[in-house]
Design a protein around this motif. Sequence first.
Motif, short mmCIF file in Angstrom:
data_model
loop_
_atom_site.label_atom_id
_atom_site.label_comp_id
_atom_site.label_asym_id
_atom_site.label_seq_id
_atom_site.Cartn_x
_atom_site.Cartn_y
_atom_site.Cartn_z
N LYS A 97 0.84 -1.20 0.00
CA LYS A 97 0.00 0.00 0.00
C LYS A 97 0.87 1.25 0.00
CE LYS A 97 -3.52 2.31 2.80
NZ LYS A 97 -4.30 2.25 4.04
N LYS A 98 1.94 1.21 0.78
CA LYS A 98 2.85 2.36 0.87
C LYS A 98 3.52 2.61 -0.48
CE LYS A 98 7.04 3.77 3.18
NZ LYS A 98 8.11 3.36 4.06
N THR A 99 3.94 1.54 -1.15
CA THR A 99 4.56 1.67 -2.47
C THR A 99 3.58 2.31 -3.46
OG1 THR A 99 5.91 -0.28 -2.05
CG2 THR A 99 5.69 0.40 -4.34
N TYR A 100 2.35 1.85 -3.42
CA TYR A 100 1.32 2.42 -4.30
C TYR A 100 1.11 3.90 -4.01
CZ TYR A 100 -3.30 3.54 -6.09
OH TYR A 100 -4.35 4.16 -6.71
N LEU A 101 1.03 4.23 -2.72
CA LEU A 101 0.81 5.63 -2.33
C LEU A 101 1.99 6.51 -2.73
CD1 LEU A 101 -0.82 5.11 1.17
CD2 LEU A 101 -1.94 5.98 -0.88
N GLU A 102 3.21 6.01 -2.54
CA GLU A 102 4.39 6.78 -2.94
C GLU A 102 4.40 7.02 -4.44
OE1 GLU A 102 7.49 4.36 -1.28
OE2 GLU A 102 7.52 5.50 0.59
N ARG A 103 3.99 6.02 -5.20
CA ARG A 103 3.90 6.18 -6.64
C ARG A 103 2.84 7.23 -6.99
NH1 ARG A 103 1.86 1.37 -8.58
NH2 ARG A 103 3.56 0.34 -7.49
N SER A 104 1.75 7.21 -6.25
CA SER A 104 0.69 8.19 -6.45
C SER A 104 1.18 9.61 -6.16
CB SER A 104 -0.51 7.85 -5.56
OG SER A 104 -1.52 8.79 -5.70
N VAL A 105 1.96 9.77 -5.08
CA VAL A 105 2.54 11.08 -4.75
C VAL A 105 3.46 11.54 -5.86
CG1 VAL A 105 4.15 12.26 -3.20
CG2 VAL A 105 2.33 10.88 -2.25
N LYS A 106 4.28 10.63 -6.36
CA LYS A 106 5.21 10.98 -7.44
C LYS A 106 4.44 11.40 -8.69
CE LYS A 106 9.24 9.23 -9.93
NZ LYS A 106 8.84 9.74 -11.23
N ASP A 107 3.38 10.69 -9.01
CA ASP A 107 2.56 11.06 -10.17
C ASP A 107 1.94 12.44 -9.99
OD1 ASP A 107 3.16 8.66 -11.37
OD2 ASP A 107 1.25 7.69 -10.85
N ALA A 108 1.45 12.72 -8.78
CA ALA A 108 0.85 14.03 -8.51
C ALA A 108 1.90 15.13 -8.65
CB ALA A 108 0.23 14.06 -7.12
N GLU A 109 3.10 14.87 -8.14
CA GLU A 109 4.18 15.86 -8.27
C GLU A 109 4.52 16.09 -9.73
OE1 GLU A 109 7.38 14.23 -5.98
OE2 GLU A 109 6.62 15.03 -4.10
N ASP A 110 4.59 15.01 -10.51
CA ASP A 110 4.88 15.14 -11.94
C ASP A 110 3.79 15.94 -12.66
OD1 ASP A 110 7.18 13.70 -11.57
OD2 ASP A 110 6.36 11.81 -12.32
#
Length: 122
Positions: A97-110
């Motif tokens: 779940k944490k990996t998914y959320l971190e990826r989501s944060v990175k996508d939002a930043e991008d």
Amino acid sequence: MAAPIDLELKKAFAELQAKMIDTQQKVKLADLQIEQLSRVKKHANLTNAEIATLSESTRMYEGVGRMFILQSKDDINRQLIEKQKTADEKIKELEQKKTYLERSVKDAEDNIREMLMSRRAQ
């Protein structure tokens, strides 16, 4: 015509920023839960190691609420091993779940970066 575009960008930027903040909070919560489960797992492991040094005839009690129940060494050992397995499974789920959320944060930043770049280009 520049004003409507700026309003759209501002609204989208605010939505992305809110999503990013929410996701970062969820990542922190997952970290805290992983840390707590790791402590539970370590405690069960240490208790199991201490119990292993005791003889089979040793009387052992399990704490249940405000009372203690006489249990066999095997039962207590089984419960501790089950507690470790459960903690391991939950830790794996939380890490995914944490990996998914971190990826989501990175996508939002991008997305925010792309939005700012497109605004500067206009």
